[in-house]
Design a protein around this motif. Sequence first.
Motif, PDB file in Angstrom:
ATOM      1  N   VAL A 100    -104.859 102.286 -86.040  1.00 43.71           N
ATOM      2  CA  VAL A 100    -105.760 101.670 -84.896  1.00 43.71           C
ATOM      3  C   VAL A 100    -105.223 100.283 -84.848  1.00 43.71           C
ATOM      4  CG1 VAL A 100    -108.024 100.810 -84.560  1.00 43.71           C
ATOM      5  CG2 VAL A 100    -107.863 103.158 -85.266  1.00 43.71           C
ATOM      6  N   SER A 101    -105.124  99.647 -83.829  1.00 43.81           N
ATOM      7  CA  SER A 101    -104.676  98.184 -83.494  1.00 43.81           C
ATOM      8  C   SER A 101    -105.769  97.805 -82.242  1.00 43.81           C
ATOM      9  CB  SER A 101    -103.474  97.990 -83.331  1.00 43.81           C
ATOM     10  OG  SER A 101    -102.678  97.879 -84.278  1.00 43.81           O
ATOM     11  N   SER A 102    -106.556  96.886 -82.281  1.00 44.95           N
ATOM     12  CA  SER A 102    -107.314  96.581 -81.262  1.00 44.95           C
ATOM     13  C   SER A 102    -107.110  95.153 -80.751  1.00 44.95           C
ATOM     14  CB  SER A 102    -108.842  96.655 -81.632  1.00 44.95           C
ATOM     15  OG  SER A 102    -108.921  97.976 -81.716  1.00 44.95           O
ATOM     16  N   GLN A 103    -107.269  94.778 -79.495  1.00 44.47           N
ATOM     17  CA  GLN A 103    -107.178  93.501 -79.212  1.00 44.47           C
ATOM     18  C   GLN A 103    -108.320  93.343 -77.860  1.00 44.47           C
ATOM     19  OE1 GLN A 103    -103.627  91.906 -78.974  1.00 44.47           O
ATOM     20  NE2 GLN A 103    -104.342  90.245 -77.678  1.00 44.47           N
ATOM     21  N   SER A 104    -109.138  92.243 -77.937  1.00 46.03           N
ATOM     22  CA  SER A 104    -110.026  92.063 -76.684  1.00 46.03           C
ATOM     23  C   SER A 104    -109.231  91.759 -75.331  1.00 46.03           C
ATOM     24  CB  SER A 104    -110.878  90.983 -77.196  1.00 46.03           C
ATOM     25  OG  SER A 104    -111.821  90.905 -76.198  1.00 46.03           O
ATOM     26  N   MET A 105    -109.621  92.389 -74.304  1.00 50.51           N
ATOM     27  CA  MET A 105    -108.814  91.956 -73.218  1.00 50.51           C
ATOM     28  C   MET A 105    -109.538  92.186 -72.012  1.00 50.51           C
ATOM     29  SD  MET A 105    -105.534  94.393 -73.903  1.00 50.51           S
ATOM     30  CE  MET A 105    -103.842  93.861 -73.276  1.00 50.51           C
ATOM     31  N   GLN A 106    -108.963  91.434 -70.760  1.00 46.80           N
ATOM     32  CA  GLN A 106    -109.781  91.630 -69.398  1.00 46.80           C
ATOM     33  C   GLN A 106    -109.115  92.922 -68.569  1.00 46.80           C
ATOM     34  OE1 GLN A 106    -111.836  89.540 -67.725  1.00 46.80           O
ATOM     35  NE2 GLN A 106    -112.204  88.384 -69.527  1.00 46.80           N
ATOM     36  N   ALA A 107    -110.098  93.706 -68.455  1.00 45.20           N
ATOM     37  CA  ALA A 107    -109.909  94.909 -67.803  1.00 45.20           C
ATOM     38  C   ALA A 107    -110.096  94.535 -66.159  1.00 45.20           C
ATOM     39  CB  ALA A 107    -110.480  96.032 -67.857  1.00 45.20           C
ATOM     40  N   ILE A 108    -109.275  94.787 -65.434  1.00 41.93           N
ATOM     41  CA  ILE A 108    -109.535  94.399 -63.831  1.00 41.93           C
ATOM     42  C   ILE A 108    -109.247  95.562 -62.841  1.00 41.93           C
ATOM     43  CG2 ILE A 108    -108.596  92.812 -61.946  1.00 41.93           C
ATOM     44  CD1 ILE A 108    -107.486  91.056 -64.460  1.00 41.93           C
ATOM     45  N   LEU A 109    -109.956  95.548 -62.005  1.00 41.61           N
ATOM     46  CA  LEU A 109    -109.854  96.594 -60.909  1.00 41.61           C
ATOM     47  C   LEU A 109    -110.350  95.972 -59.658  1.00 41.61           C
ATOM     48  CD1 LEU A 109    -109.274  99.669 -59.927  1.00 41.61           C
ATOM     49  CD2 LEU A 109    -111.749  99.641 -59.950  1.00 41.61           C
TER      50      LEU A 109
END
Lengths: 401, 239
Positions: A100-109
């Motif tokens: 597991v590797s995680s990162q906080s990101m912006q999801a855009i649609l």
Amino acid sequence: MLWNTIWLALREIKRNVMRSFLTILGIVIGVGAVITMVTIGGGATVQVREQIASMGSNLLMVSPGKRLGPGQSSGNVPFKEADVEAIMREVSSIAAVAPVSSQSMQAILGNQNWSTQVTGSDNQYFFVTNRSIGTGRQFSESELRAGAAVCIIGETVRKKLFGGQEVLGEKIRLQKLSCEVIGLMAEKGQSTMGQDQDDMVVIPLRTLQRRVTGTQDVSLIQVSVRDGASTDKVQKDIATLMRERRHLGPSDDDNFHVMDMKEITKMLTGTTELLTALLSAVAAVSLLVGGIGIMNIMLVSVTERTREIGVRLAIGALEREVLMQFLIEAVVLSSLGGLLGIILALTASLWLAGMLRVPFIFNGPIVLIAFVFSAAVGMIFGYFPALKAARLDPIDALRHE
Amino acid sequence: MTGGGLKDNRIIEFKEVTKVYGKGYGAVSALRGVDLCIDEGEFVAIMGPSGSGKSTCMNILGCLDMPSAGTYMFRDIDVGRLTRNQRALLRRHYQGFVFQGYNLLSRTSALENVELPLLYRGVSLRDRRQRALEALETVGLTGWESHTPGELSGGQQQRVAIARAIVTGPAVLLADEPTGNLDTVRSNEIMEVLIKLNRYKGITIVMITHEPDMAHYADRQVHFLDGLVVLDQENGGKG
């Protein structure tokens, strides 16, 4: 005589409703705050325990560094994919291993924009974390190997970005990475510490490594132990293997940590419990302040009613009867504060529990303790003014203007 | 002059009672050797200018203060030997008090004011009501039971205070200028009540007053001056 005195005290309180209310406000807030804190804290602890229990007792987490949590030493050697493969290959009694590797990101649609947690892993992840694919499919071998631009999204992300629209086959943008939605995870709901478990996007580990972080690192390895097997043994085996792979000598400390559910539970509930205890202690201070408020008003009351006390002494009231009268008045006053505080606390707890989505668990003992404590505050802080009243000289008291 | 040998119906006896306030050179003698005997059923008026010692005498009579020297016998009890609590019990069982300023509990009905001494005697609620109503009837306040002091005239308030003093059926009623705050008409009404209590209920009354008109209602007048009894005489010509 006792009932009479209590009745007299209530009448005295009624004679000065506003002042009495302000007097006990400190007690009301103190009792209210203590009970609310303990109730909400208890609910949160129970919730954490339940969540962890629902994850299964056969989960192990392998993290770099000595201990998971704050104060983690820097310069940890991160894991690589090879470590994950080695554990799967060399440790027996394992059902699944997921990197597991995680990162906080912006999801855009389109013009929709949502900040979420993006996890890089493989299909084992769904097994280990007890998740299932609602609609669509898992990652294919080739997608995993190639680090393809595909993703599986959680229910919350779907709601925020898509609304009612069809999701499968659509492309969302994770910062600069545009990836196709191939699956939707079944809803899991609110979790440990009020976290939304459906607010996440899973992409292949390699996709995350290559296109986002630019490293080969794996930040966490989650291991699911086969049913019936000993987690202790697996824990030890993993530790031995990792020491070997990291070339640690017999005198070196572990530079990684294998946690089982017991430890995770302890860590998570420990935080909640510590926080609850701290907040309750702060709230308890206001009880003390409330007690001083009662003492203040009782002293004023004794001064105001000096002539009354003189009359009572003249018509034959004993010192201890006058003492009792004022003491009971203080206790009745503070107990009333306690009762109001309990009502306030139950209302506030119910409301807060709903807001924070923690279960509301009625804590009988703490309600009782808080009530007894409020009465005790009245007794302690009412004693000095009552003694002052009882010791008055009747002649002086009768002459008092 | 009354005084001297012990009689069966003697209720109060002062022998060489002195009272000194303060110590050393600043000491003030309020009473300087007072002999006073009062029999059961007497109505005594105590008179004298302010500072003459009459109030001090009253406080000692009411067991609120203690003599510095000399003895105070209440019936066969040597009050000088009693503790504070024992004196409170003596007041509770044998004495009733009426003050110049009424000293009723404010915002409390006349009935509840009258019930107050019974509360300390542990009388049951029903008996309390009954006896308080009777006491109010004695002072002529039937129908005013639920009024608070603020809703009553001065004369009525003083009658409530008298009802409170007699509700326990005391042996002696100690009244400290009971008519001091009242006009002549109300004062006479109060005196009529006291006379009635003295004649028909046999309550011994000791009353401080500085109005000769009020003192004439009594059987006997005792005059104080500079801490001594200077005149002690039966009222002639009246009742």
